[in-house]
Design a protein around this motif. Structure first.
Motif, PDB file in Angstrom:
ATOM      1  N   ILE A  27      22.397 -46.456   6.226  1.00 47.81           N
ATOM      2  CA  ILE A  27      21.181 -46.497   6.824  1.00 47.81           C
ATOM      3  C   ILE A  27      20.193 -47.269   6.059  1.00 47.81           C
ATOM      4  O   ILE A  27      19.338 -48.229   6.490  1.00 47.81           O
ATOM      5  CB  ILE A  27      20.925 -45.247   7.295  1.00 47.81           C
ATOM      6  N   LYS A  28      20.064 -46.676   4.898  1.00 51.60           N
ATOM      7  CA  LYS A  28      19.060 -47.201   3.760  1.00 51.60           C
ATOM      8  C   LYS A  28      19.250 -48.592   3.499  1.00 51.60           C
ATOM      9  O   LYS A  28      18.336 -49.384   3.501  1.00 51.60           O
ATOM     10  CB  LYS A  28      18.891 -46.507   2.631  1.00 51.60           C
ATOM     11  N   ASN A  29      20.404 -49.149   3.505  1.00 51.14           N
ATOM     12  CA  ASN A  29      20.689 -50.301   2.988  1.00 51.14           C
ATOM     13  C   ASN A  29      21.072 -51.734   4.089  1.00 51.14           C
ATOM     14  O   ASN A  29      20.825 -52.690   3.689  1.00 51.14           O
ATOM     15  CB  ASN A  29      21.739 -50.280   2.061  1.00 51.14           C
ATOM     16  N   VAL A  30      20.947 -51.313   5.432  1.00 51.81           N
ATOM     17  CA  VAL A  30      21.180 -52.358   6.504  1.00 51.81           C
ATOM     18  C   VAL A  30      19.757 -52.650   6.811  1.00 51.81           C
ATOM     19  O   VAL A  30      18.785 -52.153   6.282  1.00 51.81           O
ATOM     20  CB  VAL A  30      21.939 -51.943   7.520  1.00 51.81           C
ATOM     21  N   SER A  31      19.796 -53.954   7.422  1.00 51.59           N
ATOM     22  CA  SER A  31      18.390 -54.662   7.619  1.00 51.59           C
ATOM     23  C   SER A  31      17.753 -53.828   8.836  1.00 51.59           C
ATOM     24  O   SER A  31      18.388 -52.904   9.620  1.00 51.59           O
ATOM     25  CB  SER A  31      18.646 -55.930   8.174  1.00 51.59           C
ATOM     26  N   ASN A  32      16.387 -53.868   8.899  1.00 55.00           N
ATOM     27  CA  ASN A  32      15.905 -53.044  10.004  1.00 55.00           C
ATOM     28  C   ASN A  32      16.257 -53.561  11.414  1.00 55.00           C
ATOM     29  O   ASN A  32      16.180 -53.087  12.323  1.00 55.00           O
ATOM     30  CB  ASN A  32      14.160 -53.157   9.779  1.00 55.00           C
ATOM     31  N   GLU A  33      16.484 -54.920  11.594  1.00 54.92           N
ATOM     32  CA  GLU A  33      16.880 -55.732  12.621  1.00 54.92           C
ATOM     33  C   GLU A  33      18.113 -54.919  13.093  1.00 54.92           C
ATOM     34  O   GLU A  33      18.113 -54.349  14.317  1.00 54.92           O
ATOM     35  CB  GLU A  33      17.051 -56.843  12.344  1.00 54.92           C
ATOM     36  N   ARG A  34      19.178 -54.536  12.250  1.00 56.26           N
ATOM     37  CA  ARG A  34      20.242 -54.056  12.630  1.00 56.26           C
ATOM     38  C   ARG A  34      19.834 -52.520  13.025  1.00 56.26           C
ATOM     39  O   ARG A  34      20.631 -52.122  14.001  1.00 56.26           O
ATOM     40  CB  ARG A  34      21.106 -53.817  11.384  1.00 56.26           C
ATOM     41  N   LEU A  35      19.048 -51.902  12.384  1.00 59.32           N
ATOM     42  CA  LEU A  35      18.736 -50.344  12.799  1.00 59.32           C
ATOM     43  C   LEU A  35      18.050 -50.336  13.996  1.00 59.32           C
ATOM     44  O   LEU A  35      18.412 -49.643  15.030  1.00 59.32           O
ATOM     45  CB  LEU A  35      17.910 -49.746  11.770  1.00 59.32           C
ATOM     46  N   ALA A  36      17.348 -51.471  14.379  1.00 58.51           N
ATOM     47  CA  ALA A  36      16.537 -51.487  15.714  1.00 58.51           C
ATOM     48  C   ALA A  36      17.764 -51.496  16.790  1.00 58.51           C
ATOM     49  O   ALA A  36      17.504 -51.066  17.778  1.00 58.51           O
ATOM     50  CB  ALA A  36      15.697 -52.437  15.745  1.00 58.51           C
ATOM     51  N   LYS A  37      18.592 -52.470  16.427  1.00 59.53           N
ATOM     52  CA  LYS A  37      19.813 -52.659  17.439  1.00 59.53           C
ATOM     53  C   LYS A  37      20.818 -51.426  17.814  1.00 59.53           C
ATOM     54  O   LYS A  37      20.923 -51.146  18.570  1.00 59.53           O
ATOM     55  CB  LYS A  37      20.766 -53.768  16.978  1.00 59.53           C
ATOM     56  N   GLU A  38      20.880 -50.567  16.344  1.00 60.17           N
ATOM     57  CA  GLU A  38      21.524 -49.464  16.642  1.00 60.17           C
ATOM     58  C   GLU A  38      20.829 -48.488  17.614  1.00 60.17           C
ATOM     59  O   GLU A  38      21.269 -47.681  18.186  1.00 60.17           O
ATOM     60  CB  GLU A  38      21.957 -48.851  15.198  1.00 60.17           C
ATOM     61  N   LEU A  39      19.585 -48.621  17.366  1.00 60.84           N
ATOM     62  CA  LEU A  39      18.681 -47.548  18.106  1.00 60.84           C
ATOM     63  C   LEU A  39      18.697 -47.637  19.409  1.00 60.84           C
ATOM     64  O   LEU A  39      18.777 -46.779  20.258  1.00 60.84           O
ATOM     65  CB  LEU A  39      17.368 -47.240  17.611  1.00 60.84           C
ATOM     66  N   GLU A  40      19.049 -48.771  19.805  1.00 63.76           N
ATOM     67  CA  GLU A  40      19.007 -49.483  21.498  1.00 63.76           C
ATOM     68  C   GLU A  40      20.161 -48.722  22.170  1.00 63.76           C
ATOM     69  O   GLU A  40      20.084 -48.238  23.351  1.00 63.76           O
ATOM     70  CB  GLU A  40      19.119 -50.788  21.480  1.00 63.76           C
ATOM     71  N   PHE A  41      21.451 -48.520  21.198  1.00 63.96           N
ATOM     72  CA  PHE A  41      22.495 -47.782  21.715  1.00 63.96           C
ATOM     73  C   PHE A  41      22.080 -46.215  22.151  1.00 63.96           C
ATOM     74  O   PHE A  41      22.666 -45.674  23.108  1.00 63.96           O
ATOM     75  CB  PHE A  41      23.665 -47.677  20.720  1.00 63.96           C
ATOM     76  N   PHE A  42      21.000 -45.737  21.661  1.00 63.01           N
ATOM     77  CA  PHE A  42      20.372 -44.327  21.776  1.00 63.01           C
ATOM     78  C   PHE A  42      19.185 -44.541  22.989  1.00 63.01           C
ATOM     79  O   PHE A  42      18.329 -43.873  22.812  1.00 63.01           O
ATOM     80  CB  PHE A  42      20.020 -43.778  20.658  1.00 63.01           C
ATOM     81  N   ASP A  43      19.055 -45.693  23.656  1.00 60.88           N
ATOM     82  CA  ASP A  43      18.285 -45.783  24.391  1.00 60.88           C
ATOM     83  C   ASP A  43      16.762 -45.890  24.017  1.00 60.88           C
ATOM     84  O   ASP A  43      15.769 -45.305  24.228  1.00 60.88           O
ATOM     85  CB  ASP A  43      18.178 -44.875  25.607  1.00 60.88           C
TER      86      ASP A  43
END
Ligand code: GLU
Length: 466
Positions: free
Chosen positions: A314-330
């Motif tokens: 989580i610390k090392n992937v891009s913020n763009e990726r994290l934003a995308k992962e968060l979308e799965f949780f609406d």
């Protein structure tokens, strides 16, 4: 070049033990510039479900391990199996057995009473000069394969070493039932051969099937693949992994907020190691993994390790990726002007995407309650006066980044003879409702001056919920 396969039976979801087997198979194929193939072993119609197939394929898509060939379904290959059954009948390596179910049961009972391993007694096995019983009416014969009567069935397992089974451990087992349907060990051997599988990596719960499959290979003159039987994953107490320990649907890990790379990293280490290295990117796994180095003993599931790895990714992937992962949780951060700052701040403290989401929410959402313990401890008589003064200082300022806030706040603290927590905790409580939030400078920079002032005033007006 290794051609490997993963061959799940779709009787339920894909669990992590299965995913680890698939990962090892995938890595070994890719490392050797070979191919990784998926085969769905769906011959047990009573126990299989289409939903399970879907769930398995969905899990493979999530972790990013696609099959290099069209996925094979055993249920669609019955005609192929029949060709090989006929071949074996023609060559005399298989035969029809008309023993009735009752006679077979009686034979078993007798053997069990004599403390012998139940095995077919060869009544219908043709031999030179042997006169077979008269064929009974009304019995659909099963087809049995002629297994060796003497000697040993041997193979060199890549994990377990030299394996030797006495021939008498394998009887003339059934390869096709009375209704013509081929049986499990037979079809696995046929498929592995026809799919060109060179290396079979699977759980060691299948070890006892291997001699039977070797009998099939030998009877048909096929090359025997290389086998790697991998030990089970146990719980930390050394017992069979239960659902509570983590033996759950791979997709459940997604729903709990784990990243696929963290799960794969976790799994690659459960049963294999490279010195004391813990973090492996897929590229490193491909470079270093070798099934010949798989541990011989069972491994223990460790959820803390998984959390630790997940927080690392989580610390090392891009913020763009994290934003995308968060979308799965609406949860949608799109368009938020402080998106980067929010993610940079919150990813430092999150073990899962679910925790990341709640960390962000705890900053972005206006607090509806104020934690009583924090309020009782930190909201003193002079707190409101101090907060009002601080608000005056903030008012009208343009504060964009945490250091802007810091440059303004530090002198305020010293000029007013305050200790840091005396100011910071009441601000944390006002802005987030609790005392656990990250740095006040960051939160204020994220919320902006206007929102900060509003929240502090609202906390004061509500007397911190007292
Ligand atoms: N279908 C078997 C299972 O799901 C695997 C068979 C094999 O790998 O040979 O356990």
């Amino acid at each position: 070049m290794a051609i490997t396969r993963f061959a799940p039976s779709p009787t339920g979801y894909l669990h992590i033990g299965g995913l680890r087997t698939a990962l090892y198979s995938y890595l070994w194929a890719k490392k050797t510039s070979g191919e990784f193939k998926l085969r769905i072993e769906d011959t047990d119609l009573a126990r299989n479900s289409e939903d399970a197939v879907k769930a398995i394929l969905e899990a493979f898509e999530w972790v990013g391990m696609p099959s290099d060939c069209t996925i094979e379904y055993q249920s669609k290959r019955t005609d192929i199996y029949k060709v090989y059954i006929d071949k074996l009948l023609e060559s005399g390596n298989a035969y029809k057995c008309y023993m009735s179910k009752e006679d077979l049961q009686a034979l078993r009972d007798k053997q069990e009473a004599a403390k012998e391993t139940p095995r077919y007694d060869g009544t219908w096995r043709p031999e030179d000069g042997k006169v077979l019983p008269e064929i009974p009416a009304n019995i659909e014969p099963v087809i049995r394969i002629k297994a060796p009567i003497e000697g040993r069935i041997e193979f060199n397992d890549g994990v377990k070493g030299a394996m030797k089974f006495d021939a008498n451990q394998v009887d003339d087992f059934v390869i096709a039932r009375g209704n013509g349907m081929p049986t499990y060990n037979f079809v696995v051997a046929i498929d592995d051969h026809l799919m060109g599988i060179s290396d079979v990596i699977r759980g060691d719960d299948h070890l006892s099937n291997t001699p039977k499959q070797i009998v099939v290979y030998n009877a048909l003159g096929f090359d025997v693949p290389k086998f790697y039987h991998i030990p089970m994953i146990n719980n930390p107490q050394g017992k069979k992994l239960s659902k509570r320990d983590g033996a759950m649907d791979v997709m459940e890990y997604k729903r709990l907020g784990y990243l696929p790379e963290a799960l794969l990293n976790f799994l690659v280490r459960l049963g294999w190691s490279n010195g004391d290295q813990e973090i492996f990117s897929i590229e490193e796994m491909l470079e270093l993994f070798d099934p010949n180095n798989i541990n011989k003993s069972a491994s223990a599931y460790n959820s803390e390790k998984l959390n630790w790895l997940n927080s690392h990714y989580i610390k090392n992937v891009s913020n763009e990726r994290l934003a995308k992962e968060l979308e799965f949780f609406d949860f949608h951060l799109v368009g938020h002007d402080k998106k980067e700052m929010i993610l940079d701040l919150c990813k430092e403290r999150a073990n899962t995407i679910v925790e990341l989401k709640s960390a962000i929410e705890s900053i972005l959402n206006v607090p509806t309650i104020y934690e009583t313990t924090g309020v009782n401890k930190f909201i003193k008589e002079n707190t409101v006066e101090m907060l009002n003064k601080y608000c005056e200082l903030l008012s009208g300022k343009d504060l964009h980044i945490p250091t802007d806030v810091e440059d303004l706040t530090k002198p305020f603290i010293s000029e007013n003879g305050l200790k840091f927590p005396e100011l910071f905790q009441p601000i944390r409580i006002s802005l987030t409702g609790g005392t656990q939030a990250p740095s006040v400078y960051d939160i204020i920079a994220i919320l902006g001056v206007e929102e900060t002032l509003q929240r502090i005033n609202s906390a004061i007006n509500n007397n911190f919920g007292r």
